[in-house]
Design an enzyme around this catalytic site. Sequence first.
Site, PDB file in Angstrom:
ATOM      1  N   HIS A 145       0.760  -1.320   0.087  1.00 24.28           N
ATOM      2  CA  HIS A 145       0.027  -0.072  -0.117  1.00 24.28           C
ATOM      3  C   HIS A 145       0.896   1.212   0.115  1.00 24.28           C
ATOM      4  O   HIS A 145       2.000   1.007   0.530  1.00 24.28           O
ATOM      5  CB  HIS A 145      -1.094  -0.055   1.227  1.00 24.28           C
ATOM      6  CG  HIS A 145      -0.354  -0.277   2.558  1.00 24.28           C
ATOM      7  ND1 HIS A 145       0.048  -1.546   2.974  1.00 24.28           N
ATOM      8  CD2 HIS A 145       0.155   0.715   3.299  1.00 24.28           C
ATOM      9  CE1 HIS A 145       0.617  -1.505   4.105  1.00 24.28           C
ATOM     10  NE2 HIS A 145       0.492  -0.018   4.333  1.00 24.28           N
ATOM     11  N   HIS A 183       0.854   5.050   1.230  1.00 24.51           N
ATOM     12  CA  HIS A 183       0.245   6.236   2.098  1.00 24.51           C
ATOM     13  C   HIS A 183       0.359   7.544   1.269  1.00 24.51           C
ATOM     14  O   HIS A 183       1.247   7.981   0.668  1.00 24.51           O
ATOM     15  CB  HIS A 183       1.056   6.374   3.267  1.00 24.51           C
ATOM     16  CG  HIS A 183       0.969   5.242   4.231  1.00 24.51           C
ATOM     17  ND1 HIS A 183       0.166   5.242   5.247  1.00 24.51           N
ATOM     18  CD2 HIS A 183       1.699   4.177   4.335  1.00 24.51           C
ATOM     19  CE1 HIS A 183       0.291   4.068   5.857  1.00 24.51           C
ATOM     20  NE2 HIS A 183       1.196   3.312   5.256  1.00 24.51           N
TER      21      HIS A 183
HETATM   22  P1  AMP Z   1       1.443   0.246   7.568  1.00 29.65           P
HETATM   23  O1  AMP Z   1       1.895   0.532   8.925  1.00 29.65           O
HETATM   24  O2  AMP Z   1       2.416   1.102   6.381  1.00 29.65           O
HETATM   25  O3  AMP Z   1       1.497  -1.040   7.119  1.00 29.65           O
HETATM   26  O4  AMP Z   1       0.187   0.974   7.178  1.00 29.65           O
HETATM   27  C1  AMP Z   1      -1.002   0.392   7.405  1.00 29.65           C
HETATM   28  C2  AMP Z   1      -1.998   1.508   7.590  1.00 29.65           C
HETATM   29  O5  AMP Z   1      -3.374   0.769   7.437  1.00 29.65           O
HETATM   30  C3  AMP Z   1      -1.943   2.167   9.046  1.00 29.65           C
HETATM   31  O6  AMP Z   1      -1.947   3.583   8.849  1.00 29.65           O
HETATM   32  C4  AMP Z   1      -3.381   1.565   9.471  1.00 29.65           C
HETATM   33  O7  AMP Z   1      -4.065   2.903  10.183  1.00 29.65           O
HETATM   34  C5  AMP Z   1      -4.260   1.409   8.245  1.00 29.65           C
HETATM   35  N1  AMP Z   1      -5.254   0.574   8.321  1.00 29.65           N
HETATM   36  C6  AMP Z   1      -5.506  -0.773   9.077  1.00 29.65           C
HETATM   37  N2  AMP Z   1      -6.662  -1.332   9.008  1.00 29.65           N
HETATM   38  C7  AMP Z   1      -7.331  -0.469   8.284  1.00 29.65           C
HETATM   39  C8  AMP Z   1      -8.790  -0.360   7.828  1.00 29.65           C
HETATM   40  N3  AMP Z   1      -9.545  -1.503   7.951  1.00 29.65           N
HETATM   41  N4  AMP Z   1      -9.126   0.775   6.854  1.00 29.65           N
HETATM   42  C9  AMP Z   1      -8.249   1.753   6.774  1.00 29.65           C
HETATM   43  N5  AMP Z   1      -7.168   1.570   7.158  1.00 29.65           N
HETATM   44  C10 AMP Z   1      -6.653   0.572   7.942  1.00 29.65           C
END
Ligand code: AMP
Length: 115
Positions: A101, A103
């Site tokens: 993903h 950001h």
């Molecule tokens: P990372 O730490 O780069 O893996 O980012 C994962 C991101 O996913 C974090 O910023 C979380 O807040 C976000 N996240 C986790 N679960 C969900 C969800 N169900 N809907 C939207 N964002 C999510």
Amino acid sequence: MSDCVFCKIVSKEIPASIVYEDDVALAFKDLEPQAPVHVLIVPKKHIKSLTDTTPEDKETISHIMVDVIPELAKEFKIVDNGFRTVINTGVEGGQTVAHLHFHLIGGRSMQWPPG
Ligand code: AMP
Ligand code: ZN
């Protein structure tokens, strides 16, 4: 992938605030926003991380970077002031969800280096 939260968002099994969708990519608001604008852009295909991509993923990944992210940045009006795009990879990279993903973070001033 059945136990992947982002795959479940892609398949609409769990809700998300979706802001963009096409055949290969989906974008939705981060559940815990770190800035006024915090959107996650994912390939619809389950790819664990940046180091798990294959040559067939090149088109989708470049589409996200060249088309989707700039378009979303315009839509959220963060082009003029600038924004940050982050890909966390692996444990020390801070990756908590094992589905690649991007950001897209903006709407406030960023610090460098990141924590
Ligand atoms: P990372 O730490 O780069 O893996 O980012 C994962 C991101 O996913 C974090 O910023 C979380 O807040 C976000 N996240 C986790 N679960 C969900 C969800 N169900 N809907 C939207 N964002 C999510
Ligand atoms: Zn997945």
